[in-house]
Write a protein that holds these residues in place. Sequence first.
Motif, PDB file in Angstrom:
ATOM      1  N   ASN A 145     -45.414  10.375 -17.147  1.00 36.17           N
ATOM      2  CA  ASN A 145     -44.319  10.719 -18.059  1.00 36.17           C
ATOM      3  C   ASN A 145     -43.537  11.961 -17.623  1.00 36.17           C
ATOM      4  O   ASN A 145     -42.567  12.327 -18.283  1.00 36.17           O
ATOM      5  CB  ASN A 145     -44.864  10.948 -19.473  1.00 36.17           C
ATOM      6  CG  ASN A 145     -45.361   9.658 -20.099  1.00 36.17           C
ATOM      7  OD1 ASN A 145     -44.679   8.637 -20.057  1.00 36.17           O
ATOM      8  ND2 ASN A 145     -46.556   9.692 -20.674  1.00 36.17           N
ATOM      9  N   LYS A 146     -43.957  12.594 -16.553  1.00 37.21           N
ATOM     10  CA  LYS A 146     -43.271  13.801 -16.082  1.00 37.21           C
ATOM     11  C   LYS A 146     -42.698  13.550 -14.699  1.00 37.21           C
ATOM     12  O   LYS A 146     -43.440  13.327 -13.741  1.00 37.21           O
ATOM     13  CB  LYS A 146     -44.247  14.994 -16.030  1.00 37.21           C
ATOM     14  CG  LYS A 146     -44.801  15.396 -17.388  1.00 37.21           C
ATOM     15  CD  LYS A 146     -45.767  16.564 -17.232  1.00 37.21           C
ATOM     16  CE  LYS A 146     -46.340  16.989 -18.571  1.00 37.21           C
ATOM     17  NZ  LYS A 146     -47.297  18.107 -18.424  1.00 37.21           N
ATOM     18  N   GLU A 202     -43.432   6.683 -18.413  1.00 44.90           N
ATOM     19  CA  GLU A 202     -42.010   6.345 -18.463  1.00 44.90           C
ATOM     20  C   GLU A 202     -41.324   6.446 -17.106  1.00 44.90           C
ATOM     21  O   GLU A 202     -40.318   5.792 -16.875  1.00 44.90           O
ATOM     22  CB  GLU A 202     -41.295   7.283 -19.462  1.00 44.90           C
ATOM     23  CG  GLU A 202     -41.749   7.096 -20.906  1.00 44.90           C
ATOM     24  CD  GLU A 202     -41.439   5.715 -21.436  1.00 44.90           C
ATOM     25  OE1 GLU A 202     -40.372   5.165 -21.103  1.00 44.90           O
ATOM     26  OE2 GLU A 202     -42.269   5.165 -22.179  1.00 44.90           O
ATOM     27  N   VAL A 203     -41.858   7.266 -16.222  1.00 48.01           N
ATOM     28  CA  VAL A 203     -41.272   7.384 -14.887  1.00 48.01           C
ATOM     29  C   VAL A 203     -41.556   6.096 -14.118  1.00 48.01           C
ATOM     30  O   VAL A 203     -42.586   5.449 -14.316  1.00 48.01           O
ATOM     31  CB  VAL A 203     -41.859   8.602 -14.150  1.00 48.01           C
ATOM     32  CG1 VAL A 203     -41.298   8.716 -12.741  1.00 48.01           C
ATOM     33  CG2 VAL A 203     -41.583   9.875 -14.936  1.00 48.01           C
ATOM     34  N   SER A 204     -40.636   5.726 -13.243  1.00 48.01           N
ATOM     35  CA  SER A 204     -40.783   4.505 -12.452  1.00 48.01           C
ATOM     36  C   SER A 204     -42.142   4.448 -11.762  1.00 48.01           C
ATOM     37  O   SER A 204     -42.527   5.369 -11.040  1.00 48.01           O
ATOM     38  CB  SER A 204     -39.671   4.436 -11.408  1.00 48.01           C
ATOM     39  OG  SER A 204     -39.944   3.434 -10.444  1.00 48.01           O
ATOM     40  N   LEU A 205     -42.877   3.348 -12.006  1.00 52.26           N
ATOM     41  CA  LEU A 205     -44.172   3.187 -11.361  1.00 52.26           C
ATOM     42  C   LEU A 205     -43.989   3.046  -9.854  1.00 52.26           C
ATOM     43  O   LEU A 205     -44.816   3.520  -9.070  1.00 52.26           O
ATOM     44  CB  LEU A 205     -44.890   1.960 -11.926  1.00 52.26           C
ATOM     45  CG  LEU A 205     -46.269   1.654 -11.337  1.00 52.26           C
ATOM     46  CD1 LEU A 205     -47.218   2.824 -11.541  1.00 52.26           C
ATOM     47  CD2 LEU A 205     -46.852   0.385 -11.954  1.00 52.26           C
ATOM     48  N   GLY A 206     -42.905   2.396  -9.430  1.00 45.12           N
ATOM     49  CA  GLY A 206     -42.633   2.280  -8.000  1.00 45.12           C
ATOM     50  C   GLY A 206     -42.478   3.633  -7.341  1.00 45.12           C
ATOM     51  O   GLY A 206     -42.941   3.858  -6.218  1.00 45.12           O
ATOM     52  N   GLN A 207     -41.830   4.558  -8.031  1.00 47.80           N
ATOM     53  CA  GLN A 207     -41.653   5.901  -7.485  1.00 47.80           C
ATOM     54  C   GLN A 207     -42.986   6.610  -7.341  1.00 47.80           C
ATOM     55  O   GLN A 207     -43.258   7.243  -6.316  1.00 47.80           O
ATOM     56  CB  GLN A 207     -40.740   6.712  -8.401  1.00 47.80           C
ATOM     57  CG  GLN A 207     -40.548   8.152  -7.974  1.00 47.80           C
ATOM     58  CD  GLN A 207     -39.629   8.921  -8.914  1.00 47.80           C
ATOM     59  OE1 GLN A 207     -38.656   8.400  -9.412  1.00 47.80           O
ATOM     60  NE2 GLN A 207     -39.974  10.164  -9.182  1.00 47.80           N
TER      61      GLN A 207
END
Length: 457
Positions: free
Chosen positions: A350-351, A266-271
């Motif tokens: 996800n974290k 869920e966390v931005s893949l770009g990040q």
Amino acid sequence: MSKYEESAKPSEPFLLSLLHQLQDLRRSILAFLLSLPTSLFALFLLLLLAYNGFSVFYIHLPFPAKPPPVPANFLPENTAGELMKNGFSSSSKVTSLVMYAMKEEDPAVILKTHLPLLRKTHSSITPITESSVSKQRGVRKYKRKLKSVPSKARSSSFPAMIAEFFAGNSTISCKFRFFMTWISSKSFGDRELLAMESLFKSHPNACLVIVSSSMNSKTGSQFLKPLLDKGFRVMAIDPDFDYVFKNTYAEAWFDRLRKGNVNPGEVSLGQNLSNLLRLGLLYKFGGIYVDTDVIVLKSFSKLRNVIGAQTINLDTGNWSRLNNAVLIFDKNHPLLYKFIQEFALTFDGNKWGHNGPYLVSRVVSRLSGRPGFNFTVLPPSAFYPVDWSKIRSLFRAPRDKLHSKWLLKKLRHIQSQSFAVHLWNRQSKMLEVEKGSIINQIMLDCCIFCNASISRL
């Protein structure tokens, strides 16, 4: 014959009538008996048709299904190390857990009452539920994230272009090698421009490489033109993940991600890609990495192989968490290799922070005191003088005389003790820069195109 004998003898009509009644009763009984098998046959046909109807429509009885047994050997508290100690490998644990998850998803057994008069059809209708719709949305979101990952390797010009850029020329040399990453479809804004201005104001002889596809564009070139016109050396280049990750643990991880075998979460893949890309860039080229929301205050010339602490334990004075917004390391530094290894082996999309600040904290805590790793952990005042939870205080103007004195004291402390200030973009991007605030003063000190960048941040 006497009169008595005549009265005792039954009359003939009465006997005939009784005889007829008996005959009628016999015929009725006989008729009933003869008709009885026909009624039973009709009843049998009726039951047959009823059961046939049940087999067609499959009437389900709401009997509760027996829950699946819980295996006794699946202990969620067991770690990979404990399993190895008990004779189980970490891979066997993963396989067992996957098998168990599949058993959990098996549909419950529902009893059916029917006669197999007709063959059961194999077609079925899957009910549309909230969970199924949510799962489909998750799959679509997963595919959209993977679209941002290049499916083919880039040309081999990436290392050559960076080496040529850093080599400089006879008149301009790159005394400091800076990297920024920007994995976004949008171009830079005012905050990123201020970050670059502060970098070049404190390091006029620096060379800045922005690894970003969106900045390596016509819009990005126009954005960087004012800096180039001033004589500063800055370039934007598309990321070459294959080259940067080659011969590291990230190579196999990225290949699995590209094939769809890694859940981006869920966390931005770009990040998360930026977290890994900055490590790979420094490992391959060496230099300085700074986030695009870091305002540089003074020269990094005396810093080498350093990482900054974000927080410290007030009781012990030791750091409690590190951060990866500023990294200064030599090429092929072993700590960077360990960071990359940790990312590939423990990735969790996800974290938030798991693959960034928490990652570097985990690795450094394990390597503390081990020989062969030459690096320094700087105190929070170096790069993170204000924690993310208190960043709002830097944007506020003085409310009264006492508050004004506190702001001035805090500003002087930052100017004397800090090399940079992390603005914690996630928490401060919507904040207004109030006149007279600490950030307002820092912007005036660090800007190059002050009329442009001072208006908003």
